[in-house]
Design a protein around this motif. Sequence first.
Motif, mmCIF file in Angstrom:
data_model
loop_
_atom_site.group_PDB
_atom_site.id
_atom_site.type_symbol
_atom_site.label_atom_id
_atom_site.label_comp_id
_atom_site.label_asym_id
_atom_site.label_seq_id
_atom_site.Cartn_x
_atom_site.Cartn_y
_atom_site.Cartn_z
ATOM 1 N N UNK A 136 0.703 -1.336 0.075
ATOM 2 C CA UNK A 136 0.123 -0.054 0.056
ATOM 3 C C UNK A 136 0.699 1.207 0.173
ATOM 4 N N UNK A 137 1.697 1.292 0.865
ATOM 5 C CA UNK A 137 2.597 2.683 0.695
ATOM 6 C C UNK A 137 3.377 2.740 -0.508
ATOM 7 N N UNK A 138 3.914 1.681 -1.200
ATOM 8 C CA UNK A 138 4.531 1.574 -2.524
ATOM 9 C C UNK A 138 3.794 2.188 -3.417
ATOM 10 N N UNK A 139 2.365 1.696 -3.385
ATOM 11 C CA UNK A 139 1.470 2.253 -4.282
ATOM 12 C C UNK A 139 1.187 3.696 -4.179
ATOM 13 N N UNK A 140 0.917 4.007 -3.008
ATOM 14 C CA UNK A 140 0.629 5.508 -2.538
ATOM 15 C C UNK A 140 1.938 6.460 -3.091
ATOM 16 N N UNK A 149 6.025 11.078 1.205
ATOM 17 C CA UNK A 149 6.718 10.249 1.889
ATOM 18 C C UNK A 149 6.069 10.046 3.354
ATOM 19 N N UNK A 150 5.876 11.143 3.858
ATOM 20 C CA UNK A 150 5.343 11.065 5.057
ATOM 21 C C UNK A 150 4.018 10.468 5.138
ATOM 22 N N UNK A 151 3.019 10.741 4.190
ATOM 23 C CA UNK A 151 1.847 10.165 4.425
ATOM 24 C C UNK A 151 1.999 8.688 4.191
ATOM 25 N N UNK A 152 2.746 8.186 3.286
ATOM 26 C CA UNK A 152 3.106 6.788 2.885
ATOM 27 C C UNK A 152 3.737 6.066 4.237
ATOM 28 N N UNK A 153 4.451 6.727 4.980
ATOM 29 C CA UNK A 153 5.103 6.286 6.064
ATOM 30 C C UNK A 153 3.933 6.106 7.184
ATOM 31 N N UNK A 154 3.244 7.120 7.450
ATOM 32 C CA UNK A 154 2.277 7.055 8.220
ATOM 33 C C UNK A 154 0.882 5.932 7.951
ATOM 34 N N UNK A 155 0.735 5.675 6.874
ATOM 35 C CA UNK A 155 0.057 4.712 6.361
ATOM 36 C C UNK A 155 0.511 3.258 6.886
ATOM 37 N N UNK A 156 1.769 3.124 6.198
ATOM 38 C CA UNK A 156 2.543 1.861 6.567
ATOM 39 C C UNK A 156 2.436 1.592 8.201
ATOM 40 N N UNK A 157 2.797 2.459 8.977
ATOM 41 C CA UNK A 157 2.835 2.284 10.569
ATOM 42 C C UNK A 157 1.345 2.024 11.131
ATOM 43 N N UNK A 158 0.397 2.731 10.437
ATOM 44 C CA UNK A 158 -1.102 2.230 10.881
ATOM 45 C C UNK A 158 -1.311 0.953 10.394
ATOM 46 N N UNK A 159 -0.977 0.590 9.413
ATOM 47 C CA UNK A 159 -1.306 -0.777 8.967
ATOM 48 C C UNK A 159 -0.524 -1.809 9.571
ATOM 49 N N UNK A 160 0.549 -1.479 9.884
ATOM 50 C CA UNK A 160 1.288 -2.533 10.601
ATOM 51 C C UNK A 160 0.860 -2.575 12.067
ATOM 52 N N UNK A 161 0.503 -1.595 12.632
ATOM 53 C CA UNK A 161 -0.459 -1.544 13.879
ATOM 54 C C UNK A 161 -1.555 -2.500 14.140
ATOM 55 N N UNK A 162 -2.344 -2.385 12.895
ATOM 56 C CA UNK A 162 -3.726 -2.807 12.784
ATOM 57 C C UNK A 162 -3.215 -4.376 12.645
ATOM 58 N N UNK A 163 -2.392 -4.739 11.756
ATOM 59 C CA UNK A 163 -2.064 -6.110 11.503
ATOM 60 C C UNK A 163 -1.393 -6.657 12.766
ATOM 61 N N UNK A 164 -0.770 -6.186 13.689
ATOM 62 C CA UNK A 164 -0.165 -6.599 15.003
ATOM 63 C C UNK A 164 -1.377 -6.907 15.898
ATOM 64 N N UNK A 165 -2.173 -6.019 15.945
ATOM 65 C CA UNK A 165 -3.498 -6.242 16.957
ATOM 66 C C UNK A 165 -4.164 -7.433 16.370
ATOM 67 N N UNK A 166 -4.429 -7.502 15.178
ATOM 68 C CA UNK A 166 -5.357 -8.526 14.497
ATOM 69 C C UNK A 166 -4.587 -10.014 14.801
ATOM 70 N N UNK A 167 -3.184 -9.907 14.436
ATOM 71 C CA UNK A 167 -2.449 -11.045 14.875
ATOM 72 C C UNK A 167 -2.675 -11.397 16.129
#
Length: 112
Positions: free
Chosen positions: A24-28, A35-53
Motif C-alpha cells: 500500500x505505501x509503495x502504491x501511494x 513520503x510522510x503520508x505513505x510512512x504514516x499509512x505503513x505504520x498504521x497498517x502495521x499496528x492494525x495487523x499486529x493487533x489482529x494477529x
Amino acid sequence: MTAPPGDDRTTELIRWAAFSCVLVPVVLLWYGSSLAGATGTALGLAAVTAVCRLLLRRSERGAARTAPEHSRDHAHHQEHHPAPAPPPGHRARGGTGAHRGTRHTGGSTPVG
C-alpha cells in the motif's frame, strides 16, 4: 510437532496482511503521495495487523482449549436432553432473506 488445523490459514492471513503493509505505501508513493503520508499509512497498517494477529492467536488458543471440553459437554447434553419438536401446526419458514414474499413499494434509487 504438527501445527493445529487453523494455524496454516492464520499464518497465510498474516502474511497477506504484512504484504499489504508493504504494498500500500509503495502504491501511494507511485501515485504521488508524500513520503510522510505513505510512512504514516505503513505504520498504521502495521499496528492494525499486529493487533489482529494478537487477537487471532489468542482466539485460536482459547478455541483449542475449550474444544475438547465443549464436545464432551455437548454430547452429554444431547444424551439427556433431546431437541424439542416444533409445536403442532407450525411450518418452517420458506425462502431466504428478510423480506420473504413481501411487496416493495419503495423505489430503488438513492436518496439525494
